[in-house]
Design a protein around this motif. Structure first.
Motif, PDB file in Angstrom:
ATOM      1  N   MET A 101       1.129   2.051 -29.822  1.00  0.00           N
ATOM      2  CA  MET A 101       2.092   1.570 -30.801  1.00  0.00           C
ATOM      3  C   MET A 101       1.404   1.370 -32.150  1.00  0.00           C
ATOM      4  SD  MET A 101       4.590  -1.773 -30.657  1.00  0.00           S
ATOM      5  CE  MET A 101       3.332  -3.000 -31.068  1.00  0.00           C
ATOM      6  N   HIS A 102       2.081   1.773 -33.194  1.00  0.00           N
ATOM      7  CA  HIS A 102       1.586   1.607 -34.556  1.00  0.00           C
ATOM      8  C   HIS A 102       2.366   0.476 -35.216  1.00  0.00           C
ATOM      9  CE1 HIS A 102      -0.381   5.571 -34.181  1.00  0.00           C
ATOM     10  NE2 HIS A 102       0.723   5.903 -33.542  1.00  0.00           N
ATOM     11  N   THR A 103       1.669  -0.488 -35.791  1.00  0.00           N
ATOM     12  CA  THR A 103       2.314  -1.622 -36.452  1.00  0.00           C
ATOM     13  C   THR A 103       2.215  -1.451 -37.958  1.00  0.00           C
ATOM     14  OG1 THR A 103       1.728  -3.076 -34.602  1.00  0.00           O
ATOM     15  CG2 THR A 103       2.377  -4.120 -36.668  1.00  0.00           C
ATOM     16  N   ILE A 104       3.366  -1.431 -38.609  1.00  0.00           N
ATOM     17  CA  ILE A 104       3.436  -1.297 -40.065  1.00  0.00           C
ATOM     18  C   ILE A 104       3.909  -2.626 -40.633  1.00  0.00           C
ATOM     19  CG2 ILE A 104       4.529  -0.097 -41.991  1.00  0.00           C
ATOM     20  CD1 ILE A 104       4.915   2.323 -40.158  1.00  0.00           C
ATOM     21  N   LEU A 105       3.088  -3.246 -41.444  1.00  0.00           N
ATOM     22  CA  LEU A 105       3.432  -4.517 -42.075  1.00  0.00           C
ATOM     23  C   LEU A 105       3.922  -4.265 -43.494  1.00  0.00           C
ATOM     24  CD1 LEU A 105       0.515  -6.808 -40.851  1.00  0.00           C
ATOM     25  CD2 LEU A 105       2.829  -6.647 -39.960  1.00  0.00           C
ATOM     26  N   LEU A 106       5.117  -4.744 -43.780  1.00  0.00           N
ATOM     27  CA  LEU A 106       5.751  -4.522 -45.073  1.00  0.00           C
ATOM     28  C   LEU A 106       5.466  -5.694 -46.003  1.00  0.00           C
ATOM     29  CD1 LEU A 106       9.227  -3.173 -43.872  1.00  0.00           C
ATOM     30  CD2 LEU A 106       7.082  -1.921 -44.199  1.00  0.00           C
ATOM     31  N   CYS A 107       4.964  -5.383 -47.191  1.00  0.00           N
ATOM     32  CA  CYS A 107       4.549  -6.414 -48.136  1.00  0.00           C
ATOM     33  C   CYS A 107       5.489  -6.468 -49.336  1.00  0.00           C
ATOM     34  CB  CYS A 107       3.120  -6.148 -48.611  1.00  0.00           C
ATOM     35  SG  CYS A 107       1.911  -5.991 -47.294  1.00  0.00           S
ATOM     36  N   GLY A 108       6.779  -6.507 -49.087  1.00  0.00           N
ATOM     37  CA  GLY A 108       7.748  -6.521 -50.175  1.00  0.00           C
ATOM     38  C   GLY A 108       8.032  -7.923 -50.659  1.00  0.00           C
ATOM     39  N   GLY A 109       9.151  -8.077 -51.349  1.00  0.00           N
ATOM     40  CA  GLY A 109       9.548  -9.398 -51.842  1.00  0.00           C
ATOM     41  C   GLY A 109       9.224  -9.578 -53.310  1.00  0.00           C
ATOM     42  N   SER A 110      10.089 -10.321 -53.981  1.00  0.00           N
ATOM     43  CA  SER A 110       9.921 -10.527 -55.421  1.00  0.00           C
ATOM     44  C   SER A 110       9.177 -11.817 -55.760  1.00  0.00           C
ATOM     45  CB  SER A 110      11.299 -10.576 -56.098  1.00  0.00           C
ATOM     46  OG  SER A 110      12.063 -11.660 -55.605  1.00  0.00           O
ATOM     47  N   GLY A 111       9.025 -12.722 -54.788  1.00  0.00           N
ATOM     48  CA  GLY A 111       8.265 -13.938 -55.034  1.00  0.00           C
ATOM     49  C   GLY A 111       8.976 -14.994 -55.835  1.00  0.00           C
ATOM     50  N   GLN A 112      10.300 -14.915 -55.984  1.00  0.00           N
ATOM     51  CA  GLN A 112      10.992 -15.844 -56.875  1.00  0.00           C
ATOM     52  C   GLN A 112      11.230 -17.211 -56.256  1.00  0.00           C
ATOM     53  OE1 GLN A 112      14.359 -13.228 -57.799  1.00  0.00           O
ATOM     54  NE2 GLN A 112      13.632 -13.113 -59.896  1.00  0.00           N
ATOM     55  N   ARG A 113      11.416 -17.301 -54.939  1.00  0.00           N
ATOM     56  CA  ARG A 113      11.770 -18.583 -54.332  1.00  0.00           C
ATOM     57  C   ARG A 113      10.605 -19.571 -54.306  1.00  0.00           C
ATOM     58  NH1 ARG A 113      14.652 -17.475 -48.729  1.00  0.00           N
ATOM     59  NH2 ARG A 113      13.188 -15.740 -48.648  1.00  0.00           N
ATOM     60  N   LEU A 114       9.380 -19.088 -54.490  1.00  0.00           N
ATOM     61  CA  LEU A 114       8.223 -19.980 -54.543  1.00  0.00           C
ATOM     62  C   LEU A 114       7.600 -19.988 -55.945  1.00  0.00           C
ATOM     63  CD1 LEU A 114       6.529 -19.393 -51.065  1.00  0.00           C
ATOM     64  CD2 LEU A 114       8.032 -21.254 -51.785  1.00  0.00           C
ATOM     65  N   TRP A 115       8.429 -19.702 -56.935  1.00  0.00           N
ATOM     66  CA  TRP A 115       7.991 -19.856 -58.322  1.00  0.00           C
ATOM     67  C   TRP A 115       7.697 -21.343 -58.569  1.00  0.00           C
ATOM     68  CZ3 TRP A 115       9.508 -22.557 -62.629  1.00  0.00           C
ATOM     69  CH2 TRP A 115       9.051 -22.083 -63.869  1.00  0.00           C
ATOM     70  N   PRO A 116       6.698 -21.687 -59.362  1.00  0.00           N
ATOM     71  CA  PRO A 116       5.948 -20.836 -60.285  1.00  0.00           C
ATOM     72  C   PRO A 116       4.641 -20.273 -59.729  1.00  0.00           C
ATOM     73  CG  PRO A 116       5.478 -23.126 -60.780  1.00  0.00           C
ATOM     74  CD  PRO A 116       6.477 -23.130 -59.634  1.00  0.00           C
ATOM     75  N   LEU A 117       4.326 -20.522 -58.460  1.00  0.00           N
ATOM     76  CA  LEU A 117       3.059 -20.022 -57.927  1.00  0.00           C
ATOM     77  C   LEU A 117       3.147 -18.569 -57.508  1.00  0.00           C
ATOM     78  CD1 LEU A 117       1.615 -23.020 -55.890  1.00  0.00           C
ATOM     79  CD2 LEU A 117       1.635 -22.587 -58.350  1.00  0.00           C
ATOM     80  N   SER A 118       4.332 -18.116 -57.125  1.00  0.00           N
ATOM     81  CA  SER A 118       4.477 -16.724 -56.721  1.00  0.00           C
ATOM     82  C   SER A 118       5.243 -15.957 -57.785  1.00  0.00           C
ATOM     83  CB  SER A 118       5.196 -16.625 -55.374  1.00  0.00           C
ATOM     84  OG  SER A 118       6.536 -17.080 -55.485  1.00  0.00           O
ATOM     85  N   GLY A 119       5.041 -14.646 -57.788  1.00  0.00           N
ATOM     86  CA  GLY A 119       5.706 -13.787 -58.757  1.00  0.00           C
ATOM     87  C   GLY A 119       5.768 -12.373 -58.227  1.00  0.00           C
ATOM     88  N   SER A 120       6.028 -11.418 -59.099  1.00  0.00           N
ATOM     89  CA  SER A 120       6.214 -10.038 -58.660  1.00  0.00           C
ATOM     90  C   SER A 120       4.936  -9.417 -58.115  1.00  0.00           C
ATOM     91  CB  SER A 120       6.752  -9.188 -59.818  1.00  0.00           C
ATOM     92  OG  SER A 120       5.848  -9.219 -60.913  1.00  0.00           O
ATOM     93  N   ILE A 121       3.768  -9.859 -58.589  1.00  0.00           N
ATOM     94  CA  ILE A 121       2.500  -9.335 -58.079  1.00  0.00           C
ATOM     95  C   ILE A 121       1.910 -10.287 -57.045  1.00  0.00           C
ATOM     96  CG2 ILE A 121       0.184  -8.568 -58.677  1.00  0.00           C
ATOM     97  CD1 ILE A 121       2.426  -6.770 -59.695  1.00  0.00           C
ATOM     98  N   ARG A 122       1.715 -11.555 -57.413  1.00  0.00           N
ATOM     99  CA  ARG A 122       1.204 -12.523 -56.445  1.00  0.00           C
ATOM    100  C   ARG A 122       2.400 -13.116 -55.696  1.00  0.00           C
ATOM    101  NH1 ARG A 122      -1.998 -18.238 -57.194  1.00  0.00           N
ATOM    102  NH2 ARG A 122      -0.147 -18.707 -58.408  1.00  0.00           N
ATOM    103  N   SER A 123       2.880 -12.412 -54.691  1.00  0.00           N
ATOM    104  CA  SER A 123       4.010 -12.905 -53.911  1.00  0.00           C
ATOM    105  C   SER A 123       3.528 -13.953 -52.912  1.00  0.00           C
ATOM    106  CB  SER A 123       4.741 -11.751 -53.225  1.00  0.00           C
ATOM    107  OG  SER A 123       3.852 -10.928 -52.522  1.00  0.00           O
ATOM    108  N   LYS A 124       4.461 -14.559 -52.189  1.00  0.00           N
ATOM    109  CA  LYS A 124       4.143 -15.737 -51.387  1.00  0.00           C
ATOM    110  C   LYS A 124       3.081 -15.478 -50.334  1.00  0.00           C
ATOM    111  CE  LYS A 124       7.841 -15.025 -47.990  1.00  0.00           C
ATOM    112  NZ  LYS A 124       9.005 -15.590 -47.314  1.00  0.00           N
ATOM    113  N   MET A 125       2.977 -14.241 -49.841  1.00  0.00           N
ATOM    114  CA  MET A 125       2.026 -13.966 -48.760  1.00  0.00           C
ATOM    115  C   MET A 125       0.579 -14.119 -49.204  1.00  0.00           C
ATOM    116  SD  MET A 125       2.382  -9.862 -48.445  1.00  0.00           S
ATOM    117  CE  MET A 125       2.250  -8.811 -49.886  1.00  0.00           C
ATOM    118  N   PHE A 126       0.326 -14.132 -50.531  1.00  0.00           N
ATOM    119  CA  PHE A 126      -1.040 -14.257 -51.032  1.00  0.00           C
ATOM    120  C   PHE A 126      -1.429 -15.692 -51.372  1.00  0.00           C
ATOM    121  CE2 PHE A 126       0.225  -9.893 -52.629  1.00  0.00           C
ATOM    122  CZ  PHE A 126      -0.493  -9.191 -51.657  1.00  0.00           C
ATOM    123  N   LEU A 127      -0.514 -16.649 -51.259  1.00  0.00           N
ATOM    124  CA  LEU A 127      -0.830 -18.025 -51.634  1.00  0.00           C
ATOM    125  C   LEU A 127      -1.708 -18.679 -50.566  1.00  0.00           C
ATOM    126  CD1 LEU A 127       2.683 -19.209 -52.889  1.00  0.00           C
ATOM    127  CD2 LEU A 127       0.786 -18.304 -54.259  1.00  0.00           C
TER     128      LEU A 127
END
Length: 442
Positions: free
Chosen positions: A1-27
């Motif tokens: 099985m191949h697992t593909i992890l999708l790193c989408g999202g706009s990061g708006q709901r965790l503003w001001p720490l998240s954004g279009s580039i630094r989305s929530k998964m990087f916090l």
């Protein structure tokens, strides 16, 4: 099985720490097992490795997030970049066709797609090991992983399964409901509905049939060439809700997408992170401050106080998710902070005049990383080294760089920085008409 992890999202709901580039998964806000903190994407990588699922991982991110994704995953896994964000269906196809084109997967192979920004217990990921056997036993075309709701959420989608034997490993899917209101969510819970975790498993050939239905190419290069004109498509809408042979398995443990300040603060290692404090009666309040100036809250309960280079948010914990709607109407035109593969940048000042734009930027480079060589035909810049040491290259001439050093780059000159230790430098950039306006994105 191949697992593909999708790193989408706009990061708006965790503003001001998240954004279009630094989305929530990087916090890096979640407590790590050995002490300290880790990011959502780092936690997911660790858990997949513990479950023995890291041998065939692929990350699909927006092209501007590729280097940052590699940085947060330790460059241990392949990362491919979408030229544009076109939704979960398109991202899943992009990843699956990449595996096919690279000879790493065949049409009969099983593909699992999952979001990279979820929070779950270790048992959640161990259930991935059952996917292949359940697809074979059920003869289903699609498998979904759902979790038992803990409250009638209006933020999640729901899977309604058939009422099967309670001891069965899986159940046929009857229907879906996307983000219902609270009353409907309560009804769905009474029907034993599950929260949709966004985890799907299927054979690659099944996805190819949906591409054919949409008159899209089943080749990686051909699909990539069409990206600029593709609409945003959801995997739930295009595949799951159309599939008549779908089954779901139930996760009984912990799961959340931590998609709002209300849900994320429950997982923080402390009520105060950064400079400042909560004073007096501040029950159930949380403070996160990324700035170098103190932030204090006195005698206010049930709020979040979040400060970062992009702005400051003070909100009732239960209402903080509304920031997404506010940003859609009043979004900032220019980013003030960003993270990259080599470090981060903060815009300190932005002045527009008749001669053009003057930006003052603080650059932070990680040890043994470099700001790649570039040419800026419409801007000149001056660098002053604040701390650390490394090398600065201007027009092929390389000089040692340390605190106090300054360097001038004329328009059209090639320039780069290499950091031997952690480095900070201030850049004053003078741009004329024709500059693309980007700060840094590599």
């Amino acid at each position: 099985m191949h697992t593909i992890l999708l790193c989408g999202g706009s990061g708006q709901r965790l503003w001001p720490l998240s954004g279009s580039i630094r989305s929530k998964m990087f916090l890096p806000l979640l407590p790590a097992p050995g002490g300290g903190t880790e990011s959502m994407i780092g936690r997911v990588c660790r858990q997949l490795a513990q479950a023995g699922l890291d041998e065939s991982l692929l990350f699909v991110a927006h092209q501007e997030q590729v280097a940052l994704t590699q940085r947060h995953t330790g460059s241990n896994y392949p990362v491919i970049g979408e030229p544009y964000k076109r939704g979960t269906f398109t991202a899943a196809a992009f990843g699956a066709l990449h595996l096919l084109a690279a000879g790493k997967a065949q049409p009969e192979d099983i593909i699992c797609i999952a979001p990279a920004d979820m929070f779950a217990d270790d048992d959640f990921f161990r259930q991935f090991l059952q996917f292949e056997a359940i697809l074979d036993a059920s003869q289903a075309e699609l498998l979904l992983l759902g979790t038992r709701p803990v409250y009638p959420s209006e933020q999640y989608g729901y899977i309604v399964p058939a009422q099967e034997d309670s001891g069965a490993l899986y159940a046929p899917v009857i229907s879906f409901a996307e983000k219902p209101d609270r009353a409907r969510a309560q009804e769905l819970i009474q029907q034993q509905a599950l929260w949709n975790c966004g985890v799907f498993a299927f054979r690659l050939g099944f996805l190819q049939k949906h591409l054919e239905r949409l008159e899209l190419p089943a080749g990686f290069a051909a699909l990539s060439a069409l990206y600029p004109g593709l609409p945003v498509r959801s995997f739930d809408k295009e595949v799951a809700e159309r599939c008549t042979k779908a089954v779901t398995i139930r996760h009984e443990g912990e799961w959340s997408d931590l998609g709002s300040w209300d849900t994320l603060t429950d997982r923080l290692p402390a009520q105060v992170i950064g400079i400042g404090g909560l004073w007096g009666e501040c029950g159930d309040s949380y403070l996160i401050n990324e700035l170098e100036v103190p932030l204090h809250v006195i005698g206010v309960s049930g709020i979040v106080a979040i400060a970062g280079p992009e702005g400051i948010l003070i909100a009732d914990r239960m209402e903080a998710h509304l920031i997404k709607d506010i940003l859609m109407e009043h979004s900032a035109k220019e980013m003030r902070y960003g993270e990259t593969g080599w470090g981060s940048y903060t815009v300190l000042d932005r002045e527009s005049g008749g001669a053009g734009l003057v930006l003052t930027i603080m650059l932070t480079l990680l040890p043994d990383h470099h700001l790649p060589e570039m040419i800026c035909p419409h801007s000149a810049k001056t660098w002053m080294i604040v701390s650390g040491h490394g090398e600065v290259t201007v027009n092929g001439h390389t000089s040692a760089a340390s605190a106090g050093g300054s360097y001038t780059v004329a328009r059209g000159q090639r320039h780069a920085v290499s950091a031997f230790s952690a480095m900070k430098l201030i850049e004053v950039r003078m741009s004329e008409a024709g500059d693309d306006g980007k700060v840094y994105s590599c």
